[in-house]
Design a protein around this motif. Structure first.
Motif, PDB file in Angstrom:
ATOM      1  N   ALA A 170     -12.328  -5.592   8.959  1.00 40.35           N
ATOM      2  CA  ALA A 170     -12.317  -6.991   9.400  1.00 40.35           C
ATOM      3  C   ALA A 170     -11.170  -7.743   8.717  1.00 40.35           C
ATOM      4  N   PRO A 171     -10.552  -8.691   9.421  1.00 37.88           N
ATOM      5  CA  PRO A 171      -9.466  -9.474   8.818  1.00 37.88           C
ATOM      6  C   PRO A 171      -9.889 -10.188   7.533  1.00 37.88           C
ATOM      7  N   MET A 172     -11.128 -10.658   7.495  1.00 37.19           N
ATOM      8  CA  MET A 172     -11.630 -11.334   6.286  1.00 37.19           C
ATOM      9  C   MET A 172     -11.642 -10.365   5.104  1.00 37.19           C
ATOM     10  N   ALA A 173     -12.061  -9.125   5.333  1.00 38.36           N
ATOM     11  CA  ALA A 173     -12.077  -8.125   4.273  1.00 38.36           C
ATOM     12  C   ALA A 173     -10.654  -7.818   3.817  1.00 38.36           C
ATOM     13  N   GLY A 174      -9.718  -7.780   4.756  1.00 40.22           N
ATOM     14  CA  GLY A 174      -8.315  -7.565   4.398  1.00 40.22           C
ATOM     15  C   GLY A 174      -7.791  -8.675   3.504  1.00 40.22           C
ATOM     16  N   ASP A 175      -8.146  -9.903   3.832  1.00 39.87           N
ATOM     17  CA  ASP A 175      -7.736 -11.035   2.990  1.00 39.87           C
ATOM     18  C   ASP A 175      -8.342 -10.933   1.594  1.00 39.87           C
ATOM     19  N   MET A 176      -9.606 -10.514   1.538  1.00 33.01           N
ATOM     20  CA  MET A 176     -10.266 -10.382   0.235  1.00 33.01           C
ATOM     21  C   MET A 176      -9.648  -9.224  -0.567  1.00 33.01           C
ATOM     22  N   ARG A 177      -9.309  -8.107   0.091  1.00 32.69           N
ATOM     23  CA  ARG A 177      -8.631  -7.006  -0.600  1.00 32.69           C
ATOM     24  C   ARG A 177      -7.298  -7.474  -1.161  1.00 32.69           C
ATOM     25  N   HIS A 178      -6.579  -8.267  -0.364  1.00 33.85           N
ATOM     26  CA  HIS A 178      -5.297  -8.818  -0.816  1.00 33.85           C
ATOM     27  C   HIS A 178      -5.492  -9.671  -2.076  1.00 33.85           C
ATOM     28  N   GLN A 179      -6.510 -10.524  -2.050  1.00 33.47           N
ATOM     29  CA  GLN A 179      -6.771 -11.375  -3.209  1.00 33.47           C
ATOM     30  C   GLN A 179      -7.089 -10.534  -4.450  1.00 33.47           C
ATOM     31  N   VAL A 180      -7.930  -9.514  -4.275  1.00 36.23           N
ATOM     32  CA  VAL A 180      -8.306  -8.668  -5.410  1.00 36.23           C
ATOM     33  C   VAL A 180      -7.081  -7.965  -5.964  1.00 36.23           C
ATOM     34  N   ARG A 181      -6.298  -7.333  -5.094  1.00 42.00           N
ATOM     35  CA  ARG A 181      -5.118  -6.596  -5.568  1.00 42.00           C
ATOM     36  C   ARG A 181      -4.081  -7.523  -6.189  1.00 42.00           C
ATOM     37  N   SER A 182      -3.863  -8.688  -5.593  1.00 44.79           N
ATOM     38  CA  SER A 182      -2.885  -9.639  -6.141  1.00 44.79           C
ATOM     39  C   SER A 182      -3.295 -10.098  -7.534  1.00 44.79           C
ATOM     40  N   ARG A 183      -4.571 -10.392  -7.691  1.00 42.39           N
ATOM     41  CA  ARG A 183      -5.052 -10.880  -8.990  1.00 42.39           C
ATOM     42  C   ARG A 183      -5.069  -9.775 -10.040  1.00 42.39           C
ATOM     43  N   ILE A 184      -5.395  -8.551  -9.633  1.00 41.08           N
ATOM     44  CA  ILE A 184      -5.336  -7.418 -10.567  1.00 41.08           C
ATOM     45  C   ILE A 184      -3.888  -7.204 -11.002  1.00 41.08           C
ATOM     46  N   ALA A 185      -2.958  -7.256 -10.046  1.00 38.83           N
ATOM     47  CA  ALA A 185      -1.534  -7.078 -10.363  1.00 38.83           C
ATOM     48  C   ALA A 185      -1.031  -8.173 -11.290  1.00 38.83           C
ATOM     49  N   ALA A 186      -1.616  -9.365 -11.184  1.00 35.20           N
ATOM     50  CA  ALA A 186      -1.220 -10.477 -12.051  1.00 35.20           C
ATOM     51  C   ALA A 186      -1.855 -10.390 -13.431  1.00 35.20           C
ATOM     52  N   GLY A 187      -2.724  -9.375 -13.651  1.00 35.48           N
ATOM     53  CA  GLY A 187      -3.309  -9.178 -14.972  1.00 35.48           C
ATOM     54  C   GLY A 187      -4.695  -9.767 -15.153  1.00 35.48           C
ATOM     55  N   GLU A 188      -5.297 -10.277 -14.086  1.00 35.51           N
ATOM     56  CA  GLU A 188      -6.636 -10.853 -14.189  1.00 35.51           C
ATOM     57  C   GLU A 188      -7.676  -9.738 -14.304  1.00 35.51           C
ATOM     58  N   SER A 189      -8.741  -9.987 -15.028  1.00 38.58           N
ATOM     59  CA  SER A 189      -9.786  -8.972 -15.197  1.00 38.58           C
ATOM     60  C   SER A 189     -10.665  -8.907 -13.946  1.00 38.58           C
ATOM     61  N   PRO A 190     -11.222  -7.727 -13.651  1.00 34.77           N
ATOM     62  CA  PRO A 190     -12.108  -7.618 -12.482  1.00 34.77           C
ATOM     63  C   PRO A 190     -13.299  -8.573 -12.540  1.00 34.77           C
ATOM     64  N   GLU A 191     -13.838  -8.794 -13.733  1.00 34.31           N
ATOM     65  CA  GLU A 191     -14.990  -9.699 -13.841  1.00 34.31           C
ATOM     66  C   GLU A 191     -14.601 -11.145 -13.527  1.00 34.31           C
ATOM     67  N   ALA A 192     -13.397 -11.551 -13.936  1.00 32.08           N
ATOM     68  CA  ALA A 192     -12.922 -12.907 -13.610  1.00 32.08           C
ATOM     69  C   ALA A 192     -12.708 -13.048 -12.106  1.00 32.08           C
ATOM     70  N   ILE A 193     -12.222 -11.989 -11.466  1.00 31.72           N
ATOM     71  CA  ILE A 193     -12.018 -12.016 -10.013  1.00 31.72           C
ATOM     72  C   ILE A 193     -13.367 -12.094  -9.301  1.00 31.72           C
TER      73      ILE A 193
END
Length: 141
Positions: free
Chosen positions: A64-87
């Motif tokens: 689903a496009p919504m899931a794609g957007d959420m995957r993008h957010q998760v990967r972008s934030r992980i790449a920026a150094g954010e912790s999984p729990e903060a995400i």
């Protein structure tokens, strides 16, 4: 008048078709991170987040496009150094407790944890009372 109402009804029925998502997917929706350790953390987190469109799939499995957007957010934030729990916390604040497959006990989710325990207690009480009645009836004969 009936033609006018029919035209309005037809317009309302066709409105969702006009709202189709024509935008390209977000960059990290279908592209993995270059760092395998970061991608592993992102994938582990995505497996625990529910797709809000599909509702029965994680965002890692959903197309689903919504899931794609959420995957993008998760990967972008992980790449920026954010912790999984903060995400996870950010996504729960944004979309509500339903987005997580493992909700925390809070003012809105406590019934999810309390009701099954209460039902089990009621079933156990009914079972014990019925067994007690059978024993007392069997002794009286």
């Amino acid at each position: 008048m009936t033609r006018f109402l029919a035209a309005i009804a037809l317009l309302c029925a066709a409105l969702p078709l006009a709202a189709q998502d024509d935008l390209p997917p977000a960059p990290y929706a279908y592209t993995q991170l270059e760092d395998p350790a970061q991608e592993a953390r992102a994938l582990e987190l995505m497996e625990t987040l529910r797709c809000l469109t599909c509702q029965s799939q994680s965002i890692a499995d959903s197309d689903a496009p919504m899931a794609g957007d959420m995957r993008h957010q998760v990967r972008s934030r992980i790449a920026a150094g954010e912790s999984p729990e903060a995400i996870r916390t950010w996504l729960v604040e944004r979309y509500g407790d339903y987005v997580s497959y493992s909700p925390e006990v809070s003012a809105t989710t406590w019934p999810l944890f309390a009701i099954p325990a209460l039902l089990l207690l009621v079933a156990l009480t009914v079972l014990l009372r019925r067994l007690g009645k059978r024993r007392s009836e069997g002794e009286g004969v």
